[in-house]
Write a protein that holds these residues in place. Sequence first.
Motif, short mmCIF file in Angstrom:
data_model
loop_
_atom_site.label_atom_id
_atom_site.label_comp_id
_atom_site.label_asym_id
_atom_site.label_seq_id
_atom_site.Cartn_x
_atom_site.Cartn_y
_atom_site.Cartn_z
N GLY A 71 16.32 -108.70 -66.18
CA GLY A 71 15.50 -107.90 -65.37
C GLY A 71 15.70 -108.00 -63.99
N PRO A 72 15.37 -107.47 -63.37
CA PRO A 72 15.54 -107.16 -61.61
C PRO A 72 15.48 -108.60 -61.03
CG PRO A 72 13.58 -105.88 -62.14
CD PRO A 72 13.71 -106.43 -63.26
N SER A 73 16.40 -108.79 -60.33
CA SER A 73 16.19 -110.40 -59.65
C SER A 73 15.06 -110.31 -58.45
CB SER A 73 17.61 -110.54 -59.20
OG SER A 73 18.11 -109.98 -58.07
N GLY A 74 14.57 -111.40 -58.19
CA GLY A 74 13.60 -111.12 -57.22
C GLY A 74 12.82 -112.55 -57.19
N SER A 75 11.72 -112.27 -56.86
CA SER A 75 10.84 -113.79 -57.02
C SER A 75 10.17 -113.89 -58.16
CB SER A 75 9.52 -113.46 -55.70
OG SER A 75 9.02 -112.35 -56.12
#
Length: 234
Positions: A71-75
Motif C-alpha cells: 500500500g502507499p507508504s506514509g505514516s
Amino acid sequence: MDTIWIVVIFISLYSSNSAHPSVPSIVVHEGQSAEISCLAKGNHDAYFWWKGEYLHNSTEIASFVRGTPSGPSGSYKATENGTLFIKKVSLNDEGKYICRVLSELSDCNGEILVYVKASIPDFALDIDLCDGDASCVIQITPSKSTMLTCQATDASPSMELKWFNGSSEITEGIESESPVMTGTSRVISATLNVAPECTGSLICQAVDTKTKDVSGKFAHVQLQLPGYFFLLKV
Ligand SMILES: *[C@@H]1O[C@H](CO)[C@@H](O)[C@H](O)[C@H]1NC(C)=O
Ligand SMILES: *[C@@H]1O[C@H](CO)[C@@H](O)[C@H](O)[C@H]1NC(C)=O
Ligand SMILES: *[C@@H]1O[C@H](CO)[C@@H](O)[C@H](O)[C@H]1NC(C)=O
C-alpha cells in the motif's frame, strides 16, 4: 459435488462512545502513535485499510497482503494481524476508516470512527519568588516595590503570559522579555512591578494567543504587608 463453505468471520473493533451509534469509535492522541485493531478470527490472506466516508470513494492507506505490508507508504502501516499502525497521529487522521478482510472464501469489512484528541502542550509555570512552588505567600517590604517574574518553560509558540489581580487582568507595569530558546525549549517570562504598599492575590496564567484559550495551569502569589493576619480563602 462442490461443497459450499460458509465462513463466518467476526470483525470486532475497539469501541468507545460515539456520535454514530452503529459505528464503533476510538480516540487517539495527536503526536502519539496509535494502533487500530481489525480483529478477525482465522487466517486471512489480506487486510486492507481505507479512509473515507464510503468504501467506493475512500482512499486506500495501507494493506497487508500474503505476509507483506504494502500500500502507499506514509505514516500508516498495516501489520500481520490486520492492525493499523499510525506512526504519529495528526489532526488530519480524524475520520472514518474501513478495514477489509479478504481470504479465499470471504470478503468482509468493518468500519471504525477515529477521533483525534489535540495535544495540550506540557509546560511548566513558576514565579521566581515562590522558589519553584505553584503558590506561595510573600511578605513585602512596605516602602519598596516588589518585582515578580513569572516564567513558562516549554511554552508553545503561541503562548503568552498574563498577570491578574484577583479576577482582573493587570495591564500596566508588566515587562515581557523576548522568548529565549534553551535547546528545544521555549522560555517566556513576564515581570510585574508591584508598587510599594500594594498587596493582593496575584495570579500568572499562560494564554494561547491563537485559540484564546486560558490554560488550566497558573501560578499564584499572595502579597502581604508584615504584621497583618489574613484569612486565606480556599
Ligand atoms: C462519496 O460518495 C457519497 C455518495 O455515495 C457522497 O455523498 C460523498 O460526497 C462522496 N465523498 C467524496 C469525498 O467524494
Ligand atoms: C496485532 O499486532 C500488533 C503489532 O504488530 C500488536 O501490537 C497487537 O497487540 C496485535 N493484536 C492482536 C489482537 O494480536
Ligand atoms: C489589587 O486590587 C486591589 C483592589 O481591588 C488593590 O487594592 C491592590 O493594590 C491591587 N494589587 C496590585 C498588586 O495591583
